[in-house]
Motif scaffolding. Structure first.
Motif, PDB file in Angstrom:
ATOM      1  N   UNK A  89      32.862  47.386  -7.459  1.00 57.53           N
ATOM      2  CA  UNK A  89      34.023  46.552  -7.163  1.00 57.53           C
ATOM      3  C   UNK A  89      34.821  46.238  -8.293  1.00 57.53           C
ATOM      4  N   UNK A  90      35.874  46.144  -8.097  1.00 55.71           N
ATOM      5  CA  UNK A  90      37.130  45.881  -8.958  1.00 55.71           C
ATOM      6  C   UNK A  90      36.806  44.627  -9.604  1.00 55.71           C
ATOM      7  N   UNK A  91      36.776  44.265 -11.152  1.00 48.97           N
ATOM      8  CA  UNK A  91      36.215  42.922 -11.520  1.00 48.97           C
ATOM      9  C   UNK A  91      37.238  41.829 -11.014  1.00 48.97           C
ATOM     10  N   UNK A  92      38.648  42.027 -11.195  1.00 46.47           N
ATOM     11  CA  UNK A  92      39.563  41.277 -10.700  1.00 46.47           C
ATOM     12  C   UNK A  92      39.256  40.465  -9.314  1.00 46.47           C
ATOM     13  N   UNK A  93      38.829  41.464  -8.418  1.00 44.17           N
ATOM     14  CA  UNK A  93      38.257  40.867  -6.963  1.00 44.17           C
ATOM     15  C   UNK A  93      37.212  40.082  -6.984  1.00 44.17           C
ATOM     16  N   UNK A  94      36.248  40.444  -7.889  1.00 42.11           N
ATOM     17  CA  UNK A  94      34.972  39.930  -8.016  1.00 42.11           C
ATOM     18  C   UNK A  94      35.333  38.355  -8.632  1.00 42.11           C
ATOM     19  N   UNK A  95      36.092  38.453  -9.642  1.00 40.54           N
ATOM     20  CA  UNK A  95      36.308  37.209 -10.306  1.00 40.54           C
ATOM     21  C   UNK A  95      36.947  36.011  -9.278  1.00 40.54           C
ATOM     22  N   UNK A  96      38.066  36.602  -8.642  1.00 44.05           N
ATOM     23  CA  UNK A  96      38.658  35.941  -7.725  1.00 44.05           C
ATOM     24  C   UNK A  96      37.787  35.281  -6.646  1.00 44.05           C
ATOM     25  N   UNK A  97      36.922  36.302  -5.979  1.00 44.81           N
ATOM     26  CA  UNK A  97      36.079  35.636  -4.946  1.00 44.81           C
ATOM     27  C   UNK A  97      35.166  34.745  -5.473  1.00 44.81           C
ATOM     28  N   UNK A  98      34.380  34.875  -6.760  1.00 44.67           N
ATOM     29  CA  UNK A  98      33.633  34.033  -7.392  1.00 44.67           C
ATOM     30  C   UNK A  98      34.244  32.611  -7.686  1.00 44.67           C
ATOM     31  N   UNK A  99      35.245  32.729  -8.231  1.00 48.90           N
ATOM     32  CA  UNK A  99      35.993  31.384  -8.465  1.00 48.90           C
ATOM     33  C   UNK A  99      36.198  30.486  -7.339  1.00 48.90           C
ATOM     34  N   UNK A 100      36.883  31.249  -6.240  1.00 45.12           N
ATOM     35  CA  UNK A 100      36.925  30.374  -5.009  1.00 45.12           C
ATOM     36  C   UNK A 100      35.789  29.785  -4.570  1.00 45.12           C
ATOM     37  N   UNK A 101      34.521  30.386  -4.560  1.00 44.04           N
ATOM     38  CA  UNK A 101      33.436  29.770  -4.041  1.00 44.04           C
ATOM     39  C   UNK A 101      32.873  28.708  -4.931  1.00 44.04           C
ATOM     40  N   UNK A 102      32.657  29.236  -6.197  1.00 42.74           N
ATOM     41  CA  UNK A 102      31.967  28.333  -7.059  1.00 42.74           C
ATOM     42  C   UNK A 102      32.731  27.448  -7.789  1.00 42.74           C
ATOM     43  N   UNK A 103      34.216  27.626  -7.987  1.00 40.22           N
ATOM     44  CA  UNK A 103      34.813  26.771  -8.690  1.00 40.22           C
ATOM     45  C   UNK A 103      34.853  26.812 -10.133  1.00 40.22           C
ATOM     46  N   UNK A 104      34.333  27.673 -10.744  1.00 43.82           N
ATOM     47  CA  UNK A 104      34.391  28.341 -12.044  1.00 43.82           C
ATOM     48  C   UNK A 104      34.193  29.802 -12.169  1.00 43.82           C
ATOM     49  N   UNK A 105      34.719  30.329 -13.384  1.00 38.75           N
ATOM     50  CA  UNK A 105      34.833  31.585 -13.393  1.00 38.75           C
ATOM     51  C   UNK A 105      33.578  32.154 -13.846  1.00 38.75           C
ATOM     52  N   UNK A 106      33.629  33.584 -13.543  1.00 43.09           N
ATOM     53  CA  UNK A 106      32.263  34.476 -13.834  1.00 43.09           C
ATOM     54  C   UNK A 106      32.083  34.213 -15.508  1.00 43.09           C
ATOM     55  N   UNK A 107      32.755  34.311 -16.093  1.00 47.90           N
ATOM     56  CA  UNK A 107      32.668  34.315 -17.735  1.00 47.90           C
ATOM     57  C   UNK A 107      31.909  32.817 -17.930  1.00 47.90           C
ATOM     58  N   UNK A 108      32.329  31.753 -17.326  1.00 41.75           N
ATOM     59  CA  UNK A 108      31.709  30.496 -17.687  1.00 41.75           C
ATOM     60  C   UNK A 108      30.520  30.349 -16.932  1.00 41.75           C
ATOM     61  N   UNK A 109      30.091  30.984 -16.005  1.00 44.29           N
ATOM     62  CA  UNK A 109      28.888  31.161 -15.600  1.00 44.29           C
ATOM     63  C   UNK A 109      27.877  31.852 -16.374  1.00 44.29           C
ATOM     64  N   UNK A 110      28.404  32.988 -16.654  1.00 38.97           N
ATOM     65  CA  UNK A 110      27.603  33.753 -17.824  1.00 38.97           C
ATOM     66  C   UNK A 110      27.241  33.048 -19.120  1.00 38.97           C
ATOM     67  N   UNK A 111      28.149  32.320 -19.554  1.00 38.26           N
ATOM     68  CA  UNK A 111      28.006  31.390 -20.805  1.00 38.26           C
ATOM     69  C   UNK A 111      27.030  30.528 -20.329  1.00 38.26           C
TER      70      UNK A 111
END
Length: 174
Positions: A89-111
């Motif tokens: 999947x396109x990362x921008x798409x994944x990032x939007x979906x993740x942020x909408x559901x979780x309220x934080x970015x994938x990068x912050x989750x990774x950290x």
């Protein structure tokens, strides 16, 4: 039976009901979905945007697998690129979906996940901070220390000295 009856009350034909999945005709529009969700909530059920939630769960699983079960020093691209490739999947798409559901970015989750793994490695006491930084894919122990302090409010050395060691279970990070 109750769910089927409620859906039929909304003028839908129920083709199939199984755990977590309902096939109905015709496909309800957004307004009808909202009404159905309200009716189901009264019955103790919840409608879930299954596709989006499944995608977020896949992202989390990829992050956990990469951070907790891989040697990050061997990965020569960013974790976000690896996740996008693995999920095709396109990362921008994944990032939007993740942020909408979780309220934080994938990068912050990774950290968050990386810092929890660093805490674990520090508690084992088998590796020094430089070795941990290398294993976790940090450019330096200074970078690791800065990120660690940002997340925990402690430097790694202060964290080791405290009795807090309040590591969180992986499934409780959000």
């Amino acid at each position: 039976m109750i769910v089927k009856q409620q859906l039929e009350n909304f003028g839908l034909k129920v083709n199939d009901i199984s755990l977590g999945k309902i096939d109905v005709e015709p496909a309800p529009d957004a307004n009808k979905l909202q009404d159905i969700a309200s009716a189901m909530q009264v019955l103790g059920f919840e409608l879930i945007d299954k596709e989006k939630d499944q995608l977020v769960e896949q992202i989390k699983n990829q992050v956990i697998e990469l951070i907790h079960y891989s040697d990050l020093s061997t990965i020569d691209q960013s974790l976000t690129q690896v996740i996008a490739e693995r999920l095709n999947k396109d990362y921008a798409y994944l990032s939007r979906q993740f942020s909408e559901v979780e309220g934080l970015t994938i990068e912050k989750y990774i950290i968050q996940q990386k810092i929890e793994k660093v805490k674990e490695l520090m508690e084992y006491g088998e590796l020094n901070l430089n070795e941990i930084a290398y294993k976790m894919g940090y450019s330096s122990s200074a970078h690791l220390s800065t990120q660690f302090k940002t997340v925990t409010s402690f430097t790694p050395s202060k964290y080791k000295l405290t009795e807090l060691n309040n590591r969180k279970p992986l499934d409780k990070l959000i």
